[in-house]
Design a protein around this motif. Sequence first.
Motif, mmCIF file in Angstrom:
data_model
loop_
_atom_site.group_PDB
_atom_site.id
_atom_site.type_symbol
_atom_site.label_atom_id
_atom_site.label_comp_id
_atom_site.label_asym_id
_atom_site.label_seq_id
_atom_site.Cartn_x
_atom_site.Cartn_y
_atom_site.Cartn_z
ATOM 1 N N GLU A 184 -44.129 35.080 -5.114
ATOM 2 C CA GLU A 184 -42.995 34.509 -5.822
ATOM 3 C C GLU A 184 -42.601 35.409 -6.993
ATOM 4 O OE1 GLU A 184 -43.658 29.710 -5.041
ATOM 5 O OE2 GLU A 184 -43.895 30.542 -7.047
ATOM 6 N N ARG A 185 -41.359 35.279 -7.378
ATOM 7 C CA ARG A 185 -40.882 36.014 -8.543
ATOM 8 C C ARG A 185 -41.492 35.360 -9.785
ATOM 9 N NH1 ARG A 185 -34.591 37.562 -8.324
ATOM 10 N NH2 ARG A 185 -35.358 38.218 -6.270
ATOM 11 N N GLU A 186 -42.091 36.177 -10.641
ATOM 12 C CA GLU A 186 -42.768 35.632 -11.815
ATOM 13 C C GLU A 186 -42.153 36.178 -13.094
ATOM 14 O OE1 GLU A 186 -46.861 36.835 -12.081
ATOM 15 O OE2 GLU A 186 -46.410 38.952 -11.914
ATOM 16 N N GLY A 187 -42.144 35.339 -14.113
ATOM 17 C CA GLY A 187 -41.605 35.738 -15.400
ATOM 18 C C GLY A 187 -42.541 36.699 -16.109
ATOM 19 N N VAL A 188 -41.972 37.735 -16.713
ATOM 20 C CA VAL A 188 -42.755 38.736 -17.430
ATOM 21 C C VAL A 188 -42.530 38.630 -18.932
ATOM 22 C CG1 VAL A 188 -43.140 41.211 -17.753
ATOM 23 C CG2 VAL A 188 -42.652 40.306 -15.460
ATOM 24 N N ALA A 189 -41.272 38.613 -19.337
ATOM 25 C CA ALA A 189 -40.967 38.589 -20.766
ATOM 26 C C ALA A 189 -39.540 38.111 -20.956
ATOM 27 C CB ALA A 189 -41.137 39.970 -21.393
ATOM 28 N N ALA A 190 -39.275 37.530 -22.115
ATOM 29 C CA ALA A 190 -37.932 37.065 -22.432
ATOM 30 C C ALA A 190 -37.732 37.085 -23.934
ATOM 31 C CB ALA A 190 -37.697 35.659 -21.897
ATOM 32 N N ILE A 191 -36.467 37.121 -24.334
ATOM 33 C CA ILE A 191 -36.136 37.118 -25.751
ATOM 34 C C ILE A 191 -34.840 36.350 -25.946
ATOM 35 C CG2 ILE A 191 -34.919 39.346 -25.580
ATOM 36 C CD1 ILE A 191 -36.014 39.940 -28.439
ATOM 37 N N ALA A 192 -34.803 35.538 -26.981
ATOM 38 C CA ALA A 192 -33.581 34.824 -27.335
ATOM 39 C C ALA A 192 -32.648 35.757 -28.089
ATOM 40 C CB ALA A 192 -33.917 33.615 -28.197
ATOM 41 N N SER A 193 -31.362 35.576 -27.898
ATOM 42 C CA SER A 193 -30.407 36.487 -28.524
ATOM 43 C C SER A 193 -30.432 36.407 -30.048
ATOM 44 C CB SER A 193 -28.988 36.202 -28.011
ATOM 45 O OG SER A 193 -28.630 34.861 -28.250
ATOM 46 N N ASP A 194 -30.909 35.281 -30.600
ATOM 47 C CA ASP A 194 -31.022 35.214 -32.061
ATOM 48 C C ASP A 194 -32.289 35.890 -32.560
ATOM 49 O OD1 ASP A 194 -32.099 31.707 -32.344
ATOM 50 O OD2 ASP A 194 -33.051 33.456 -31.462
ATOM 51 N N GLY A 232 -25.463 31.591 -28.123
ATOM 52 C CA GLY A 232 -26.480 32.561 -27.743
ATOM 53 C C GLY A 232 -26.946 32.409 -26.313
ATOM 54 N N TYR A 233 -27.908 33.222 -25.964
ATOM 55 C CA TYR A 233 -28.451 33.229 -24.613
ATOM 56 C C TYR A 233 -29.887 33.699 -24.651
ATOM 57 C CZ TYR A 233 -27.029 38.064 -25.352
ATOM 58 O OH TYR A 233 -26.851 39.307 -25.888
ATOM 59 N N CYS A 234 -30.535 33.552 -23.533
ATOM 60 C CA CYS A 234 -31.892 34.056 -23.346
ATOM 61 C C CYS A 234 -31.843 35.095 -22.226
ATOM 62 C CB CYS A 234 -32.832 32.909 -22.960
ATOM 63 S SG CYS A 234 -34.518 33.407 -22.578
ATOM 64 N N MET A 235 -32.477 36.228 -22.458
ATOM 65 C CA MET A 235 -32.545 37.261 -21.422
ATOM 66 C C MET A 235 -33.964 37.748 -21.278
ATOM 67 S SD MET A 235 -29.220 39.722 -21.895
ATOM 68 C CE MET A 235 -29.821 40.901 -20.687
ATOM 69 N N GLY A 236 -34.288 38.196 -20.101
ATOM 70 C CA GLY A 236 -35.632 38.702 -19.910
ATOM 71 C C GLY A 236 -35.827 39.339 -18.554
ATOM 72 N N TRP A 237 -37.089 39.404 -18.160
ATOM 73 C CA TRP A 237 -37.480 40.090 -16.923
ATOM 74 C C TRP A 237 -38.429 39.237 -16.098
ATOM 75 C CZ3 TRP A 237 -35.251 44.695 -15.761
ATOM 76 C CH2 TRP A 237 -34.603 45.362 -16.803
ATOM 77 N N PHE A 238 -38.158 39.268 -14.801
ATOM 78 C CA PHE A 238 -39.096 38.758 -13.808
ATOM 79 C C PHE A 238 -39.524 39.951 -12.960
ATOM 80 C CE2 PHE A 238 -38.759 34.037 -13.733
ATOM 81 C CZ PHE A 238 -37.772 33.870 -14.691
ATOM 82 N N TRP A 254 -37.775 29.187 -20.135
ATOM 83 C CA TRP A 254 -38.464 30.349 -19.550
ATOM 84 C C TRP A 254 -39.905 29.989 -19.257
ATOM 85 C CZ3 TRP A 254 -35.397 34.499 -18.645
ATOM 86 C CH2 TRP A 254 -36.014 35.618 -18.111
ATOM 87 N N PRO A 255 -40.489 30.423 -18.136
ATOM 88 C CA PRO A 255 -39.972 31.304 -17.096
ATOM 89 C C PRO A 255 -39.590 30.558 -15.809
ATOM 90 C CG PRO A 255 -42.343 31.282 -16.969
ATOM 91 C CD PRO A 255 -41.949 30.273 -18.021
ATOM 92 N N GLN A 256 -38.960 29.405 -15.957
ATOM 93 C CA GLN A 256 -38.560 28.672 -14.755
ATOM 94 C C GLN A 256 -37.352 29.331 -14.103
ATOM 95 O OE1 GLN A 256 -38.870 24.253 -15.116
ATOM 96 N NE2 GLN A 256 -39.059 24.724 -17.283
ATOM 97 N N ARG A 257 -37.535 29.764 -12.877
ATOM 98 C CA ARG A 257 -36.497 30.539 -12.195
ATOM 99 C C ARG A 257 -35.215 29.728 -11.988
ATOM 100 N NH1 ARG A 257 -41.028 31.404 -9.217
ATOM 101 N NH2 ARG A 257 -40.275 30.084 -7.520
ATOM 102 N N LYS A 258 -35.350 28.411 -11.864
ATOM 103 C CA LYS A 258 -34.174 27.598 -11.530
ATOM 104 C C LYS A 258 -33.151 27.569 -12.655
ATOM 105 C CE LYS A 258 -36.264 23.153 -12.862
ATOM 106 N NZ LYS A 258 -36.639 21.805 -12.351
ATOM 107 N N TYR A 259 -33.549 27.966 -13.875
ATOM 108 C CA TYR A 259 -32.607 27.964 -14.998
ATOM 109 C C TYR A 259 -31.975 29.334 -15.233
ATOM 110 C CZ TYR A 259 -34.422 23.337 -15.960
ATOM 111 O OH TYR A 259 -34.771 22.026 -15.856
#
Length: 128
Positions: A45-55, A32-38, A109-114
């Motif tokens: 700085e770019r900030e995390g807004v939302a994310a969801i795991a593929s499962d 699986g993976y994690c996807m989302g939005w910054f 999430w929401p660490q940009r380096k990953y």
Amino acid sequence: QVQLIEDGGGSVQAGGSLTLSCTVSGYTYTVGYCMGWFRQVPGNEREGVAAIASDGNTTYIADSVEGRFAISQDISKKKIYLQMNSLQPENTAEYYCAFDGRFPSCVAWPQRKYVDVWGQGILVTVPS
């Protein structure tokens, strides 16, 4: 090679709604993976807004948009959606889709380096 295709940005009046979508292509692994939005505004700085795991077991919503934004996915299409309601001028930003294939539970999430792959960015404008 993983690529992200974003859609749905634009300009909307304050109080209105927009839905962003992002489709991942080129990911052939069964893990699986994690996807989302910054999002990012000039000078910030770019900030995390939302994310969801593929499962589907984990979602992340930033405190600043909790209750107004929601993230969902259509896993058969490898597509995520960001539903944004009650938009305000301070939500104006470039929104970037992000893909993390190393931490599929979104624990990083929401660490940009990953973030492994970034979309090209899509502009959302809410005029004041």
